[in-house]
Enzyme design. Structure first.
Site, mmCIF file in Angstrom:
data_model
loop_
_atom_site.group_PDB
_atom_site.id
_atom_site.type_symbol
_atom_site.label_atom_id
_atom_site.label_comp_id
_atom_site.label_asym_id
_atom_site.label_seq_id
_atom_site.Cartn_x
_atom_site.Cartn_y
_atom_site.Cartn_z
ATOM 1 N N CYS A 6 0.815 -1.221 0.000
ATOM 2 C CA CYS A 6 0.000 0.000 0.000
ATOM 3 C C CYS A 6 0.844 1.265 0.000
ATOM 4 C CB CYS A 6 -0.962 0.004 1.187
ATOM 5 S SG CYS A 6 -0.185 -0.269 2.795
ATOM 6 N N HIS A 66 -1.516 0.414 7.308
ATOM 7 C CA HIS A 66 -2.160 0.664 6.029
ATOM 8 C C HIS A 66 -1.808 2.085 5.609
ATOM 9 C CE1 HIS A 66 -4.746 0.022 2.696
ATOM 10 N NE2 HIS A 66 -5.664 0.899 3.060
ATOM 11 N N ASP A 86 -8.260 5.347 -1.424
ATOM 12 C CA ASP A 86 -7.790 4.079 -0.859
ATOM 13 C C ASP A 86 -8.024 2.983 -1.890
ATOM 14 O OD1 ASP A 86 -7.134 1.822 0.562
ATOM 15 O OD2 ASP A 86 -8.539 2.166 2.215
#
Length: 231
Positions: free
Chosen positions: A33, A89, A108
């Site tokens: 990520c 994250h 996201d």
């Protein structure tokens, strides 16, 4: 019949968020990520969705001291509510203002919510107020201004190898990210955070533009922090 309430001084309703984009059009490697957001920031700038210098973008690392971060509406989930307990994250938040109103967006690539998603919806649905204790799972947010992040972040992907040197998750096919100063790996500096890192709101709203590692805020002050930033 025309509605003259706005002309009479009533506040018009806020504009709707922009229509969702196709997340598959952006580079995405599962479980990387931090790199996904690095490339996402570049693409938002290149495509004109962000301003030319990316000054309205912020990379946001979500973690805590225990590396146990609950989030919902995650594509990697195997449950109906999209629940995942990440070690960390990373998302991108775009600061937007219209007539003084806060209209921030969350980007996201790992979320099943709209892409982009309004900040208010993302906080309500993906972050959520915790109902199962507050120590181990309380989220912290390291916010880095995108121009600083794009210059400073680096990862050699070593965190995704086991002790024998085998990949735990297959890496992206492009070259690893190297910082402008030649640093090849500083990921741990971004994902390591504690409550001791949280300072007062006023100083953090200034420091976010100059600090290589951004600022760390807790979930209680997250909305207020972003409301103080310019659009």
């Amino acid at each position: 019949m025309a509605d003259d309430r706005v002309a009479g001084g009533a506040t018009p309703p806020p504009p709707p968020p922009p229509p969702p984009l196709d997340a598959s059009a952006f580079t995405h490697t599962p479980y990387y990520c931090e790199e996904n957001v690095h490339l996402l920031c570049k693409e938002l700038i290149r495509s004109g969705i962000s301003d030319p210098a990316g000054t309205d973008l912020y990379a946001v690392f979500i973690s805590n001291e225990e590396k146990k971060v609950p989030l919902w509406y995650q594509k990697a989930s195997h449950s109906g509510d999209g629940f995942v307990l990440w070690d960390y994250h990373v998302i991108c938040i775009q600061s937007r203002r219209k007539n003084g109103e806060v209209l921030d967006l969350v980007w996201d690539l790992d979320s099943s919510l709209p892409f982009p998603c309004s900040f208010i919806q993302y906080v309500s649905d993906a972050i959520r107020q915790l109902s199962f204790g507050n120590s181990t799972y309380r989220r912290l947010f390291r916010v880095i201004h995108a121009p600083v992040f794009l210059r400073s972040f680096a990862s050699d992907r070593s965190h995704m190898k086991d002790h024998a040197g085998n990949w735990i998750q297959l890496p992206p096919k492009y070259e690893s990210i190297v910082a402008e100063d030649g640093t090849t790996n500083n990921l741990n500096e971004y994902i390591t955070m504690s409550m001791d890192d949280v300072k007062d709101l006023e100083s953090m709203a200034d420091d976010v533009y100059s600090s290589k590692h951004g600022v760390v805020i807790n979930e209680t002050i997250l909305p207020e922090f972003f409301s103080r930033l310019p659009g």
